[in-house]
Design a protein around this motif. Structure first.
Motif, short mmCIF file in Angstrom:
data_model
loop_
_atom_site.label_atom_id
_atom_site.label_comp_id
_atom_site.label_asym_id
_atom_site.label_seq_id
_atom_site.Cartn_x
_atom_site.Cartn_y
_atom_site.Cartn_z
N ALA A 151 -6.65 7.88 17.72
CA ALA A 151 -5.36 8.46 18.08
C ALA A 151 -4.42 8.52 16.88
O ALA A 151 -3.63 9.46 16.74
N LEU A 152 -4.50 7.53 15.98
CA LEU A 152 -3.62 7.52 14.80
C LEU A 152 -4.09 8.49 13.72
O LEU A 152 -3.28 9.08 13.01
N THR A 153 -5.39 8.63 13.58
CA THR A 153 -5.90 9.48 12.51
C THR A 153 -5.95 10.95 12.91
O THR A 153 -5.98 11.83 12.03
N PHE B 194 0.84 -1.19 0.00
CA PHE B 194 0.00 0.00 0.00
C PHE B 194 0.88 1.25 0.00
O PHE B 194 1.65 1.47 0.94
N ALA B 195 0.76 2.04 -1.05
CA ALA B 195 1.51 3.30 -1.10
C ALA B 195 1.03 4.23 0.00
O ALA B 195 -0.17 4.35 0.24
N MET B 196 1.97 4.87 0.69
CA MET B 196 1.63 5.85 1.72
C MET B 196 2.83 6.77 1.94
O MET B 196 3.79 6.39 2.60
N PRO B 197 2.77 7.96 1.37
CA PRO B 197 3.92 8.88 1.48
C PRO B 197 3.99 9.61 2.81
O PRO B 197 4.96 10.32 3.07
N TYR B 198 2.97 9.46 3.68
CA TYR B 198 2.94 10.19 4.94
C TYR B 198 3.18 9.23 6.10
O TYR B 198 2.75 8.08 6.08
N ALA B 199 3.85 9.72 7.13
CA ALA B 199 4.16 8.90 8.31
C ALA B 199 3.02 8.99 9.31
O ALA B 199 2.40 10.04 9.49
N ASP C 292 -3.01 19.28 6.08
CA ASP C 292 -2.01 18.46 6.78
C ASP C 292 -2.69 17.42 7.67
O ASP C 292 -2.21 16.29 7.80
N ALA C 293 -3.80 17.82 8.28
CA ALA C 293 -4.53 16.87 9.13
C ALA C 293 -5.11 15.73 8.31
O ALA C 293 -5.16 14.58 8.78
N LEU C 294 -5.55 16.00 7.08
CA LEU C 294 -6.04 14.93 6.21
C LEU C 294 -4.91 13.98 5.82
O LEU C 294 -5.12 12.76 5.72
N ARG C 295 -3.72 14.51 5.60
CA ARG C 295 -2.58 13.64 5.32
C ARG C 295 -2.32 12.70 6.51
O ARG C 295 -2.10 11.50 6.33
#
Length: 701
Positions: A426-428, A377-382, A666-669
């Motif tokens: 907490a993660l989102t 799964f591509a995911m460029p954000y940490a 940024d929050a959506l990322r």
């Protein structure tokens, strides 16, 4: 030579020809000349048409096929509208698409709105070109006989038709072929079929009853009509658009590039999508509309108007096909022009006969669940966790106990702990303050509880009436006044959340939340109907309905991190598209992770992997790859919109709103990164409890 043979199109209804064709031809020729569309001297640019070209394209033949019952004056007016819209398209190509002049295109399009005034007594600017002159003439010949509600809808669809040309221009300037999901949605706006659907109401003198104009069934009629018209046009236009115009916004080309198919196979697949969309149109007209008019108590006149509208859309769909076979504008050599009698003799026609004529997705046995390897799964954000996670777990457990959700009928305490919904919160939302985090956490838990409750009850029993009554009760807890006493955990949960979140929302955002719950209800009822019919939805229908259930995420993120944004910012096309990409990314990810559970418990009818597997006739691994590729495309689309269109929008705002908007993006990322991370570790996708039984599916993580 043609790049491919035209496929065998689904044509269950014979096209009919209006007897006033010759008069409309002569009228449209005179009108186009009067508007300056055929005279180079009337514009600083060379004329895009001459009389010979206009005659060969034969727009009067188009309207005579698409509006076979219109009177002579009505047909003249309708033909003028289509001459105008095709002139706009070709003129825009020459002025702005070929030159890449985005600034000039924006200024040109901005002026056109002034020629569609809501107040017919308002002064107009002096028309500066044939497009403006034609629009001013047509507007005042058309809208006085229609209602204000229709006038508003028609102005909006015309505005979208014009302004979304910038999307096409942007793709050309970037050399970017859009992804299939983006293309379907944007093609509806720029392609003009919703605009044509509004003109159908004028042509048949039957407006859609206002009470149901924005309901899901009527939206589906418009959308499926639009998709059929646009994708059919893409097949016929492919050669001209790709070989002479440098066009990148063509459905066949989109499928070629995304799947790596040769042109013939791509055209055949696009034709399959057309067929599926038209079958969806039929299913909606036969199954959903009768129930809708009963629910809204539409009177005899409204029902008759709706019936004429549906028939008008059908006439347009198949009349438009006949015109494509004859117009010099399109690739149509070597096509046999079959008479209506031939079609009637070669098979049944009319609503409800589609399964006899072509392959149907319904009625097949459910596939058997089997292990598969999860894709990369591509995911460029940490991802990172909110520091209030420990507190949130305590709060979440206390809240579901108080709401009565741990009664063992849907969840047990051990099941709730294993799914770890507070970790999702907490993660989102890693940067949310504790009070907002708790409200969002409870809202998320409530949504998952509803999912599992419906799967265990109404979906399993195919109980549509019970589900409708359930949602009717839930709606009462969103009103401003006193509601009924909550009678179950679902009602208690919604009443509690709404009492805490509604006072903190502006009126517009509060209304948006309420609409999302309505959309969520529509999706769940749609899912039950599919299960009852054993009908696998087509890919477009499935994704768009699933999108409605995931659209809470951007709203909740906005509430938890930013608070609110001005209405005009939230309504901006860039923000709406950004929210749709978030919903699609999550929907497509969820389809892969949730596949084992939905195979075991929901007969696999409403799972995205199954939809793709059935529609493309590929194996499980192939379907998973396609779904993940679509997700990756949408993720790239999210970042492209965020870094270009949203960044441009931010530059137009005052400093405070600009910072809010950038913080929201940024929050959506962060939300996307956290959602994927939680999906990898939660037990929600491993163990499923429905009723009092527990089914263990093979762990794939």
């Amino acid at each position: 030579m043609q790049p491919f043979e035209l496929p065998e199109f689904y044509l269950p209804y014979p096209a009919r020809l209006n007897p006033h064709l010759d008069g409309a031809r002569e009228h449209s020729r005179v009108w186009a000349r009067d508007m300056g569309m055929l005279e180079p001297a009337s514009t600083p640019h060379p004329a895009v048409w001459d009389e010979r070209r206009l005659e060969a394209m034969d727009y009067a033949l188009l309207t005579s096929y698409t509006h076979p019952d219109a009177s002579a004056p009505e047909l003249d007016l309708l033909t003028d509208w289509y001459v105008w819209v095709f002139y706009f398209d070709d003129d825009f190509l020459e002025r702005y698409k070929r030159t890449g002049d985005v600034a000039g295109a924006r200024a040109y399009l901005a002026r056109l709105a002034a020629f569609m005034p809501a107040d017919l007594g308002a002064p107009l600017p002096e028309p500066a070109n044939p497009t403006e002159k034609g629009l001013a003439d047509l507007w005042f010949r058309t809208v006085p006989v229609m209602s204000p509600a229709w006038r508003h809808r028609f102005a909006e669809t015309t505005r979208q038709l014009l302004e979304e040309s910038l999307w096409e221009l942007g793709n050309i300037n970037e050399g970017r072929v859009p992804n299939p999901i983006d293309y379907i949605a944007m093609r509806r706006r720029v392609g003009g079929a919703p605009w044509s659907a509004a003109l159908v109401e004028y042509a048949v003198a039957a407006e859609v009853p206002p009470a149901i104009a924005d309901t899901r069934p009527v939206r589906v009629l418009r959308d499926t009509f639009a998709d059929g018209v646009h994708l059919r046009n893409d097949i016929f236009s492919y050669q001209r658009e790709t070989e002479t115009e440098g066009e990148l916004n063509n459905g066949v080309l989109v499928v070629e590039r995304f799947f790596g198919y040769p042109a013939q196979r791509a055209a055949n697949l696009v034709n399959d999508v057309i067929t599926a969309r038209l079958q969806q149109f039929e299913n909606t007209a036969v199954v959903e509309l009768p129930a809708l008019v009963e629910e809204y108590r539409i009177g005899a006149r409204g029902r008759a108007d709706l019936a004429r509208y549906v028939k008008g859309l059908q006439d347009w769909q198949y009349g438009g096909h006949e015109w494509h076979l004859r117009s010099s504008r399109y690739m149509n050599s070597g096509v046999t022009h079959r008479s209506p009698a031939y079609r009637l003799l070669t098979g049944p026609a009319g609503l409800g006969t589609s399964a006899v004529r072509i392959r149907s997705l319904a009625g097949r046995p459910a596939p058997v669940a089997k292990p598969f390897r999860l894709p990369e799964f591509a995911m460029p954000y940490a991802s990172r966790a909110n520091p209030h996670l420990g507190r949130l777990r305590v709060h979440g457990l206390d809240w579901v106990r108080r709401m009565g959700m741990l009664d063992g009928l849907v969840w047990t305490e051990s099941r709730f702990r294993a799914m770890d919904f507070p970790l999702f919160g907490a993660l989102t939302l890693p940067d949310a303050a504790a009070p907002e985090l708790e409200i969002v956490n409870d809202f998320n838990i409530w949504g998952w509880y509803i999912d599992d409750l419906l799967a265990a009850t109404f979906e399993r029993a195919r109980d549509l009436a019970g589900a409708k009554a359930f949602f009717d009760r839930l709606r009462t807890f969103l009103q401003d006044g006193p509601a009924a006493e909550p009678a179950n955990p679902a009602e208690r949960g919604l009443a509690d959340i709404w009492s805490r979140i509604a006072p903190r929302l502006g009126a517009d955002t509060r209304a948006a939340f309420a609409r999302q719950i309505e959309d969520f209800a529509d999706f769940r009822l749609w899912a039950i109907v599919n299960i009852a019919q054993n009908r696998v939805p087509d890919p477009v229908d499935h994704l768009e309905m699933r999108r409605s259930t995931m659209a809470f995420s951007p709203l909740l993120t906005l509430f938890a991190v930013v608070g609110d944004l001005p209405r005009e910012v939230l309504d901006a096309a860039a923000l709406r598209t950004l929210a749709d990409t978030v919903a699609d990314i999550v929907t497509l990810r969820d389809a892969i992770f949730f596949y084992p559970r939905e195979i075991e418990t929901d007969s696999s009818i409403n799972n995205g992997v199954v939809v793709v597997q059935r529609f493309l006739d590929v194996d499980l691994d192939g379907a998973v790859k396609v779904v993940n590729d679509l997700r990756t495309e949408r993720l790239g689309q999210f970042e492209r919109i965020a870094s270009t269109e949203v960044a441009a929008l931010a530059g137009e705002l005052d400093p405070e709103d600009r910072q809010k908007l950038l913080r929201y993006v940024d929050a959506l990322r962060a939300w996307l990164a956290g959602d994927l991370q939680w999906s990898r570790v939660t037990d929600r996708y491993r163990t499923v409890q429905l009723g009092m039984s527990t089914t263990r599916v093979e762990a794939l993580l």
